[in-house]
Scaffold this motif. Structure first.
Motif, PDB file in Angstrom:
ATOM      1  N   ILE A 216       0.846  -1.204   0.000  1.00  0.00           N
ATOM      2  CA  ILE A 216       0.000   0.000   0.000  1.00  0.00           C
ATOM      3  C   ILE A 216       0.883   1.256   0.000  1.00  0.00           C
ATOM      4  O   ILE A 216       0.620   2.217  -0.739  1.00  0.00           O
ATOM      5  N   GLN A 220       1.079   4.393  -2.641  1.00  0.00           N
ATOM      6  CA  GLN A 220       0.987   5.817  -2.252  1.00  0.00           C
ATOM      7  C   GLN A 220       2.181   6.621  -2.764  1.00  0.00           C
ATOM      8  O   GLN A 220       2.105   7.836  -2.871  1.00  0.00           O
ATOM      9  N   ALA A 248      -8.084  -3.137   1.669  1.00  0.00           N
ATOM     10  CA  ALA A 248      -7.484  -1.944   2.297  1.00  0.00           C
ATOM     11  C   ALA A 248      -7.696  -0.734   1.385  1.00  0.00           C
ATOM     12  O   ALA A 248      -8.060   0.360   1.850  1.00  0.00           O
ATOM     13  N   LEU A 249      -7.514  -0.924   0.073  1.00  0.00           N
ATOM     14  CA  LEU A 249      -7.728   0.204  -0.852  1.00  0.00           C
ATOM     15  C   LEU A 249      -9.210   0.563  -0.907  1.00  0.00           C
ATOM     16  O   LEU A 249      -9.587   1.732  -0.917  1.00  0.00           O
ATOM     17  N   ARG A 250     -10.044  -0.453  -0.918  1.00  0.00           N
ATOM     18  CA  ARG A 250     -11.492  -0.231  -1.004  1.00  0.00           C
ATOM     19  C   ARG A 250     -12.059   0.473   0.227  1.00  0.00           C
ATOM     20  O   ARG A 250     -12.972   1.277   0.136  1.00  0.00           O
ATOM     21  N   LYS A 251     -11.489   0.149   1.386  1.00  0.00           N
ATOM     22  CA  LYS A 251     -12.020   0.725   2.637  1.00  0.00           C
ATOM     23  C   LYS A 251     -11.444   2.110   2.909  1.00  0.00           C
ATOM     24  O   LYS A 251     -11.808   2.761   3.868  1.00  0.00           O
ATOM     25  N   HIS A 252     -10.490   2.528   2.126  1.00  0.00           N
ATOM     26  CA  HIS A 252      -9.901   3.868   2.295  1.00  0.00           C
ATOM     27  C   HIS A 252     -10.127   4.669   1.022  1.00  0.00           C
ATOM     28  O   HIS A 252      -9.180   5.020   0.319  1.00  0.00           O
ATOM     29  N   LYS A 253     -11.389   4.968   0.783  1.00  0.00           N
ATOM     30  CA  LYS A 253     -11.768   5.646  -0.464  1.00  0.00           C
ATOM     31  C   LYS A 253     -11.037   6.973  -0.594  1.00  0.00           C
ATOM     32  O   LYS A 253     -10.765   7.429  -1.695  1.00  0.00           O
ATOM     33  N   TRP A 254     -10.722   7.599   0.556  1.00  0.00           N
ATOM     34  CA  TRP A 254     -10.063   8.908   0.509  1.00  0.00           C
ATOM     35  C   TRP A 254      -8.683   8.822  -0.144  1.00  0.00           C
ATOM     36  O   TRP A 254      -8.159   9.806  -0.647  1.00  0.00           O
ATOM     37  N   LEU A 255      -8.114   7.605  -0.164  1.00  0.00           N
ATOM     38  CA  LEU A 255      -6.818   7.464  -0.854  1.00  0.00           C
ATOM     39  C   LEU A 255      -7.010   7.621  -2.361  1.00  0.00           C
ATOM     40  O   LEU A 255      -6.082   7.928  -3.097  1.00  0.00           O
ATOM     41  N   ASP A 256      -8.261   7.323  -2.794  1.00  0.00           N
ATOM     42  CA  ASP A 256      -8.638   7.534  -4.186  1.00  0.00           C
ATOM     43  C   ASP A 256      -7.987   6.581  -5.190  1.00  0.00           C
ATOM     44  O   ASP A 256      -7.738   6.952  -6.329  1.00  0.00           O
ATOM     45  N   ILE A 313     -15.726  -3.314  10.123  1.00  0.00           N
ATOM     46  CA  ILE A 313     -15.442  -2.291   9.102  1.00  0.00           C
ATOM     47  C   ILE A 313     -15.829  -2.774   7.708  1.00  0.00           C
ATOM     48  O   ILE A 313     -15.801  -2.023   6.742  1.00  0.00           O
TER      49      ILE A 313
END
Ligand code: KIV
Ligand code: ZN
Length: 385
Positions: A216, A220, A248-256, A313
């Motif tokens: 991840i 980034q 992890a990517l799906r649950k942190h949408k703000w990472l876009d 979550i």
């Protein structure tokens, strides 16, 4: 294409299959490859064709069968490997050759017995040879995790100039911690001429339990492909787990960032791989373990019954798990017992519930997990049933 798409490169059938006892035959590999295609992976690394006639056959069959994804074959930076991989991939709609060699001083001097300059020459030569057969060539800098960044940048610049479309930065020994691995990718992004002509890929092993975090952090810092396996299987402590990075990517949408994985297939393919490879999934495995959606302590159960988001979550349906479960143990509270009895059709008033709870604890101390049958017996004993 959006710059924020993260390509999922699945290597269950290559790095995953290297695990002792996980050997698969061609038919088994085909079944898994078709499931991976359905799951929505972008690239399947189908095997290492030069390694055995069986692996050559598997790569060829997958190449001719699976048409919606790129099919990749591994090779060392060795002529016969590259020619063999090209031959195995002949029928692929989108073939990729994955070639490379070690770049850390450890690998260059004590494994390959070459100089740093010779490693660059060999890498460039291998990419150029692979390019004669396929357009899509991925280069791996083995043990990049322990490779000095300045030298790694020279290697990567040279192979991109030679035509590499993807540059893989493996943490082969699972040595890096996230900040270190992220800095490595950032360094390449900022210091390699032509880096934007290639996709940077992560390939992290889990020796220190950092594979998911490193992948991840790699993204980034500029990587756009993650190499991973179902259930995180692979050499030693395993590879990055596909289900973990995807969620992890799906649950942190703000990472876009996004992937094209259809997450509702995750549990099914986890079971398929586990059963076919005879490799049990540990109960507490993130996302797909049998306890991943099980609540067993009183405080958690009470909070979960009030509102599932208090302790979850992920909605289990999102990863293909039927339902969360409340597991009754001696650590469970009245709320959980009440909830479970209600589900079984017993609506108890507070006073009876208190009596039932005392009896329940006695049973729980003996049986460890109190099952529905135990509850039915308990209700008979209390003359509720
Ligand atoms: O871990 C590793 O370095 C590998 C390469 C062969 C890509 O699996
Ligand atoms: Zn690996």
């Amino acid at each position: 294409m959006s710059d924020n798409k993260v390509f999922i490169f699945d290597t269950t059938l290559r790095d995953g299959e290297q695990v002792p006892g996980c050997r698969l035959n061609t038919e088994e590999k085909l079944i898994i490859a078709k499931s991976l295609e359905e799951l929505g992976v972008d690239i399947i690394e189908a095997g290492f064709p030069i390694s055995s006639p069986g692996d050559f056959e598997s790569v060829s069959r997958i190449a001719e069968t699976v048409k919606d994804v790129t099919v990749c074959g591994l090779s060392r930076a060795v002529e016969k490997d590259i020619i063999c991989a090209a031959e195995a991939l002949k029928k692929a709609k989108r073939p990729r050759i994955h070639t490379g060699l070690g770049t850390s001083d450890q690998h260059v001097f004590t494994k390959l017995h070459l100089t740093r300059e010779q490693v660059i020459e060999r890498g460039v030569w291998a990419v150029k040879l692979a390019k004669k057969y396929v357009e899509d060539v991925e280069f791996y800098a083995e043990d990049a995790g322990r490779t000095d960044n300045e030298y790694l940048a020279q290697v990567i610049e040279a192979v991109i100039a030679a035509g590499a479309t993807v540059v893989n930065i493996p943490d082969t020994t699972g040595y890096c911690i996230p900040e270190e691995y992220g800095q490595k990718i950032k360094y390449l992004k900022e210091n390699v001429k032509g880096i934007d002509k290639a996709i940077i890929s992560t390939h992290c092993h889990n020796d220190l339990g950092m594979a998911t975090a490193n992948s991840i952090t790699g993204v980034q810092n500029g990587a756009r492909q993650i190499e991973c396996t179902i259930n995180g299987i692979g050499e030693r402590a395993g590879n990055t787990s596909l289900e973990e990075v995807v969620m992890a990517l799906r649950k942190h949408k703000w990472l876009d960032y996004y992937t094209d994985i259809k997450s509702q297939h995750l549990f099914g393919i986890s079971q398929l791989v586990s059963q076919t490879m005879h490799m049990p999934v540990q109960p507490n495995k993130a996302i797909v373990g049998s306890n991943a959606f099980a609540h067993s302590s009183g405080i958690h159960q009470d909070g979960f019954i009030k509102n599932r988001d208090n302790y979850e979550i992920i909605d289990p349906a999102e990863v293909g798990v039927n339902a969360s479960s409340i597991v009754l143990t001696a650590r469970s509270g009245r709320a959980a017992l009440h909830h479970k009895l209600k589900a079984l059709g017993f609506e108890l008033q507070t006073e009876t519930l208190n009596v039932a709870y005392e009896e329940f604890l006695k049973v729980a101390d003996v049986v460890s997990v109190v099952e529905d049958d135990n509850l039915h017996e308990l209700m008979k004993k209390l003359k509720v049933a």
